[in-house]
Design a protein around this motif. Structure first.
Motif, PDB file in Angstrom:
ATOM      1  N   VAL A 113      -9.538 -29.761 -36.320  1.00  0.00           N
ATOM      2  CA  VAL A 113      -9.722 -29.736 -37.776  1.00  0.00           C
ATOM      3  C   VAL A 113     -10.435 -28.450 -38.201  1.00  0.00           C
ATOM      4  O   VAL A 113     -10.085 -27.852 -39.225  1.00  0.00           O
ATOM      5  CB  VAL A 113     -10.511 -30.975 -38.244  1.00  0.00           C
ATOM      6  N   MET A 114     -11.414 -28.008 -37.434  1.00  0.00           N
ATOM      7  CA  MET A 114     -12.120 -26.782 -37.798  1.00  0.00           C
ATOM      8  C   MET A 114     -11.233 -25.547 -37.701  1.00  0.00           C
ATOM      9  O   MET A 114     -11.430 -24.578 -38.439  1.00  0.00           O
ATOM     10  CB  MET A 114     -13.358 -26.609 -36.926  1.00  0.00           C
ATOM     11  N   ARG A 115     -10.258 -25.563 -36.814  1.00  0.00           N
ATOM     12  CA  ARG A 115      -9.309 -24.438 -36.780  1.00  0.00           C
ATOM     13  C   ARG A 115      -8.471 -24.420 -38.064  1.00  0.00           C
ATOM     14  O   ARG A 115      -8.151 -23.367 -38.601  1.00  0.00           O
ATOM     15  CB  ARG A 115      -8.394 -24.549 -35.562  1.00  0.00           C
ATOM     16  N   ILE A 116      -8.106 -25.608 -38.537  1.00  0.00           N
ATOM     17  CA  ILE A 116      -7.372 -25.696 -39.811  1.00  0.00           C
ATOM     18  C   ILE A 116      -8.257 -25.207 -40.954  1.00  0.00           C
ATOM     19  O   ILE A 116      -7.802 -24.491 -41.849  1.00  0.00           O
ATOM     20  CB  ILE A 116      -6.907 -27.145 -40.054  1.00  0.00           C
ATOM     21  N   VAL A 117      -9.533 -25.594 -40.922  1.00  0.00           N
ATOM     22  CA  VAL A 117     -10.477 -25.149 -41.947  1.00  0.00           C
ATOM     23  C   VAL A 117     -10.617 -23.635 -41.918  1.00  0.00           C
ATOM     24  O   VAL A 117     -10.647 -22.975 -42.963  1.00  0.00           O
ATOM     25  CB  VAL A 117     -11.847 -25.827 -41.743  1.00  0.00           C
ATOM     26  N   ASP A 118     -10.706 -23.060 -40.719  1.00  0.00           N
ATOM     27  CA  ASP A 118     -10.824 -21.600 -40.599  1.00  0.00           C
ATOM     28  C   ASP A 118      -9.610 -20.904 -41.216  1.00  0.00           C
ATOM     29  O   ASP A 118      -9.748 -19.873 -41.890  1.00  0.00           O
ATOM     30  CB  ASP A 118     -10.959 -21.203 -39.132  1.00  0.00           C
ATOM     31  N   ILE A 119      -8.424 -21.465 -40.985  1.00  0.00           N
ATOM     32  CA  ILE A 119      -7.207 -20.886 -41.570  1.00  0.00           C
ATOM     33  C   ILE A 119      -7.259 -20.973 -43.088  1.00  0.00           C
ATOM     34  O   ILE A 119      -6.925 -20.015 -43.800  1.00  0.00           O
ATOM     35  CB  ILE A 119      -5.955 -21.611 -41.027  1.00  0.00           C
ATOM     36  N   ALA A 120      -7.694 -22.138 -43.600  1.00  0.00           N
ATOM     37  CA  ALA A 120      -7.783 -22.318 -45.052  1.00  0.00           C
ATOM     38  C   ALA A 120      -8.785 -21.350 -45.671  1.00  0.00           C
ATOM     39  O   ALA A 120      -8.581 -20.854 -46.785  1.00  0.00           O
ATOM     40  CB  ALA A 120      -8.178 -23.763 -45.370  1.00  0.00           C
ATOM     41  N   LEU A 121      -9.867 -21.052 -44.943  1.00  0.00           N
ATOM     42  CA  LEU A 121     -10.879 -20.137 -45.471  1.00  0.00           C
ATOM     43  C   LEU A 121     -10.393 -18.693 -45.510  1.00  0.00           C
ATOM     44  O   LEU A 121     -10.888 -17.897 -46.312  1.00  0.00           O
ATOM     45  CB  LEU A 121     -12.154 -20.225 -44.616  1.00  0.00           C
ATOM     46  N   THR A 122      -9.446 -18.344 -44.649  1.00  0.00           N
ATOM     47  CA  THR A 122      -8.946 -16.965 -44.627  1.00  0.00           C
ATOM     48  C   THR A 122      -7.838 -16.716 -45.642  1.00  0.00           C
ATOM     49  O   THR A 122      -7.506 -15.566 -45.932  1.00  0.00           O
ATOM     50  CB  THR A 122      -8.417 -16.614 -43.228  1.00  0.00           C
ATOM     51  N   ILE A 123      -7.273 -17.785 -46.199  1.00  0.00           N
ATOM     52  CA  ILE A 123      -6.189 -17.633 -47.182  1.00  0.00           C
ATOM     53  C   ILE A 123      -6.789 -17.279 -48.542  1.00  0.00           C
ATOM     54  O   ILE A 123      -7.685 -17.973 -49.024  1.00  0.00           O
ATOM     55  CB  ILE A 123      -5.383 -18.937 -47.297  1.00  0.00           C
ATOM     56  N   PRO A 124      -6.317 -16.202 -49.172  1.00  0.00           N
ATOM     57  CA  PRO A 124      -6.804 -15.890 -50.536  1.00  0.00           C
ATOM     58  C   PRO A 124      -6.458 -17.019 -51.496  1.00  0.00           C
ATOM     59  O   PRO A 124      -5.281 -17.295 -51.747  1.00  0.00           O
ATOM     60  CB  PRO A 124      -6.055 -14.596 -50.893  1.00  0.00           C
ATOM     61  N   GLY A 125      -7.493 -17.674 -52.012  1.00  0.00           N
ATOM     62  CA  GLY A 125      -7.273 -18.873 -52.805  1.00  0.00           C
ATOM     63  C   GLY A 125      -6.505 -18.651 -54.088  1.00  0.00           C
ATOM     64  O   GLY A 125      -5.524 -19.344 -54.372  1.00  0.00           O
ATOM     65  N   LEU A 126      -6.928 -17.664 -54.900  1.00  0.00           N
ATOM     66  CA  LEU A 126      -6.314 -17.482 -56.212  1.00  0.00           C
ATOM     67  C   LEU A 126      -4.844 -17.091 -56.123  1.00  0.00           C
ATOM     68  O   LEU A 126      -4.009 -17.676 -56.827  1.00  0.00           O
ATOM     69  CB  LEU A 126      -7.103 -16.441 -57.013  1.00  0.00           C
ATOM     70  N   PRO A 127      -4.447 -16.110 -55.272  1.00  0.00           N
ATOM     71  CA  PRO A 127      -3.005 -15.811 -55.180  1.00  0.00           C
ATOM     72  C   PRO A 127      -2.170 -17.014 -54.749  1.00  0.00           C
ATOM     73  O   PRO A 127      -1.072 -17.225 -55.254  1.00  0.00           O
ATOM     74  CB  PRO A 127      -2.957 -14.698 -54.123  1.00  0.00           C
ATOM     75  N   LEU A 128      -2.715 -17.811 -53.811  1.00  0.00           N
ATOM     76  CA  LEU A 128      -1.976 -18.994 -53.369  1.00  0.00           C
ATOM     77  C   LEU A 128      -1.831 -19.994 -54.509  1.00  0.00           C
ATOM     78  O   LEU A 128      -0.754 -20.581 -54.703  1.00  0.00           O
ATOM     79  CB  LEU A 128      -2.701 -19.647 -52.186  1.00  0.00           C
ATOM     80  N   ILE A 129      -2.894 -20.190 -55.272  1.00  0.00           N
ATOM     81  CA  ILE A 129      -2.849 -21.115 -56.409  1.00  0.00           C
ATOM     82  C   ILE A 129      -1.817 -20.646 -57.432  1.00  0.00           C
ATOM     83  O   ILE A 129      -1.051 -21.446 -57.976  1.00  0.00           O
ATOM     84  CB  ILE A 129      -4.242 -21.233 -57.050  1.00  0.00           C
ATOM     85  N   ILE A 130      -1.790 -19.346 -57.693  1.00  0.00           N
ATOM     86  CA  ILE A 130      -0.831 -18.799 -58.656  1.00  0.00           C
ATOM     87  C   ILE A 130       0.600 -19.026 -58.198  1.00  0.00           C
ATOM     88  O   ILE A 130       1.473 -19.437 -58.985  1.00  0.00           O
ATOM     89  CB  ILE A 130      -1.101 -17.301 -58.879  1.00  0.00           C
ATOM     90  N   VAL A 131       0.864 -18.785 -56.914  1.00  0.00           N
ATOM     91  CA  VAL A 131       2.216 -18.966 -56.381  1.00  0.00           C
ATOM     92  C   VAL A 131       2.635 -20.431 -56.465  1.00  0.00           C
ATOM     93  O   VAL A 131       3.736 -20.761 -56.924  1.00  0.00           O
ATOM     94  CB  VAL A 131       2.292 -18.465 -54.922  1.00  0.00           C
ATOM     95  N   ILE A 132       1.765 -21.331 -56.036  1.00  0.00           N
ATOM     96  CA  ILE A 132       2.096 -22.760 -56.061  1.00  0.00           C
ATOM     97  C   ILE A 132       2.306 -23.246 -57.495  1.00  0.00           C
ATOM     98  O   ILE A 132       3.252 -23.988 -57.786  1.00  0.00           O
ATOM     99  CB  ILE A 132       0.982 -23.589 -55.384  1.00  0.00           C
ATOM    100  N   ALA A 133       1.423 -22.816 -58.410  1.00  0.00           N
ATOM    101  CA  ALA A 133       1.553 -23.224 -59.804  1.00  0.00           C
ATOM    102  C   ALA A 133       2.848 -22.702 -60.414  1.00  0.00           C
ATOM    103  O   ALA A 133       3.494 -23.394 -61.224  1.00  0.00           O
ATOM    104  CB  ALA A 133       0.356 -22.726 -60.608  1.00  0.00           C
ATOM    105  N   ALA A 134       3.245 -21.488 -60.041  1.00  0.00           N
ATOM    106  CA  ALA A 134       4.485 -20.918 -60.569  1.00  0.00           C
ATOM    107  C   ALA A 134       5.704 -21.675 -60.055  1.00  0.00           C
ATOM    108  O   ALA A 134       6.685 -21.855 -60.784  1.00  0.00           O
ATOM    109  CB  ALA A 134       4.577 -19.446 -60.189  1.00  0.00           C
ATOM    110  N   VAL A 135       5.646 -22.119 -58.803  1.00  0.00           N
ATOM    111  CA  VAL A 135       6.779 -22.840 -58.219  1.00  0.00           C
ATOM    112  C   VAL A 135       6.880 -24.249 -58.802  1.00  0.00           C
ATOM    113  O   VAL A 135       7.950 -24.706 -59.209  1.00  0.00           O
ATOM    114  CB  VAL A 135       6.656 -22.899 -56.684  1.00  0.00           C
ATOM    115  N   ILE A 136       5.755 -24.966 -58.839  1.00  0.00           N
ATOM    116  CA  ILE A 136       5.765 -26.345 -59.332  1.00  0.00           C
ATOM    117  C   ILE A 136       5.907 -26.382 -60.851  1.00  0.00           C
ATOM    118  O   ILE A 136       6.616 -27.216 -61.404  1.00  0.00           O
ATOM    119  CB  ILE A 136       4.475 -27.071 -58.895  1.00  0.00           C
ATOM    120  N   HIS A 137       5.189 -25.480 -61.541  1.00  0.00           N
ATOM    121  CA  HIS A 137       5.279 -25.318 -62.994  1.00  0.00           C
ATOM    122  C   HIS A 137       5.123 -26.658 -63.718  1.00  0.00           C
ATOM    123  O   HIS A 137       6.010 -27.119 -64.436  1.00  0.00           O
ATOM    124  CB  HIS A 137       6.613 -24.675 -63.373  1.00  0.00           C
ATOM    125  N   SER A 138       3.978 -27.277 -63.508  1.00  0.00           N
ATOM    126  CA  SER A 138       3.706 -28.570 -64.124  1.00  0.00           C
ATOM    127  C   SER A 138       2.402 -28.502 -64.906  1.00  0.00           C
ATOM    128  O   SER A 138       1.458 -27.827 -64.505  1.00  0.00           O
ATOM    129  CB  SER A 138       3.608 -29.665 -63.044  1.00  0.00           C
TER     130      SER A 138
END
Length: 284
Positions: A113-138
């Motif tokens: 689980v901590m390896r998954i957490v480490d991966i999540a911490l390295t992902i730029p949060g805002l760009p990922l949120i923007i991409v997901i929001a643009a795809v789902i568009h809800s």
């Protein structure tokens, strides 16, 4: 519980800025709950009804459609705070559960689980949120809250895990294991109360971060521009040339001021929680 609120009131009374923050948060909450019941958006449909200056009838003036800006601020409070609260709840719940379970269990569960957490911490949060929001568009508040929480839980999970590791060697934890208490009891009744102060403050500040991110999605036009909220107001004001004409300046500044005041209120109130959970910080 009565002692908790009595201590909180004593701290708020001693720290006037924290008291102001608490009052503002309550006011925003009341506006979000009851405001739309008493305020309705109206379109004048007349050319001379647009961009009216502040007056006794329209305290903040009107926008390009002739709608009352103050009414839009009031109506837009609910969706902003709703998504902020939902996002903070999801982030806090996921982070606390993962942190407590992995910190207590240890072993391969903790490693994976901590390896998954480490991966999540390295992902730029805002760009990922923007991409997901643009795809789902809800514009569904639950969907938006889930999107805003996609990586926000990771930092809390790691911090709570560290506290759980230090707590699992305590005598009361040894007693719980000897009694054969189930995992949900140990996590929920033994560990959680000891990390509660940190979690409460993180939840409060998590609301502010979620609101900023949510407004950003509407400002960028990634989320659907349907309904009325502060982010949509800023987006429309910008698209109508608020930076180039003073006529729509209030339409831009009003939602921005509402956001800033709310964020300041949360920060001020968090000082009271700091003092409540850490007596050394209390104002004498």
């Amino acid at each position: 519980m009565s002692d908790f609120f009595r201590d909180l009131w004593r701290i708020l009374w001693a720290d006037k800025s924290a008291l102001v923050g608490a009052i503002l948060i309550v006011c925003y909450g009341l506006v979000a709950i009851f405001g739309p019941m008493f305020v309705h958006l109206r379109t004048f449909g007349q050319q001379d009804g647009t961009y009216l200056p502040p007056s006794s009838k329209h305290l903040l003036g009107t926008d390009t459609l002739g709608q009352d800006i103050l009414a839009e601020i009031i109506v837009g409070t609910r969706p902003i705070m709703e998504v902020g609260l939902l996002a903070a709840t999801i982030t806090t719940f996921v982070g606390v559960v993962i942190g407590l379970v992995t910190g207590y269990q240890g072993g391969w569960v903790d490693v994976v689980v901590m390896r998954i957490v480490d991966i999540a911490l390295t992902i730029p949060g805002l760009p990922l949120i923007i991409v997901i929001a643009a795809v789902i568009h809800s514009s569904n508040p639950f969907v938006l809250a889930a999107i805003l929480s996609v990586t926000g839980w990771a930092g809390l999970a790691r911090a709570v895990r560290s506290q759980a590791i230090s707590l699992r060697t305590m005598d009361f934890m040894a007693a719980a294991r000897i009694q054969g208490l189930p995992l949900h009891n140990i996590v929920g009744r033994q560990l959680l109360p000891n990390v509660g102060p940190y979690v409460a403050i993180h939840f409060l500040l998590g609301i502010t971060g979620a609101i900023y991110a949510e407004v950003g999605l509407f400002l960028l036009g990634v989320a659907p521009l349907s309904g009325t909220n502060w982010g949509i107001m800023i987006n429309l004001a910008m698209s109508q040339g608020a930076l180039y004409t003073s006529k729509s300046m209030l339409y831009l500044l009003a939602p921005m001021a509402s956001i800033v005041v709310l964020q300041v209120a949360f920060v001020f109130f968090s000082r009271a929680l700091d003092s409540l959970f850490n007596p050394r910080l209390r104002v004498q």
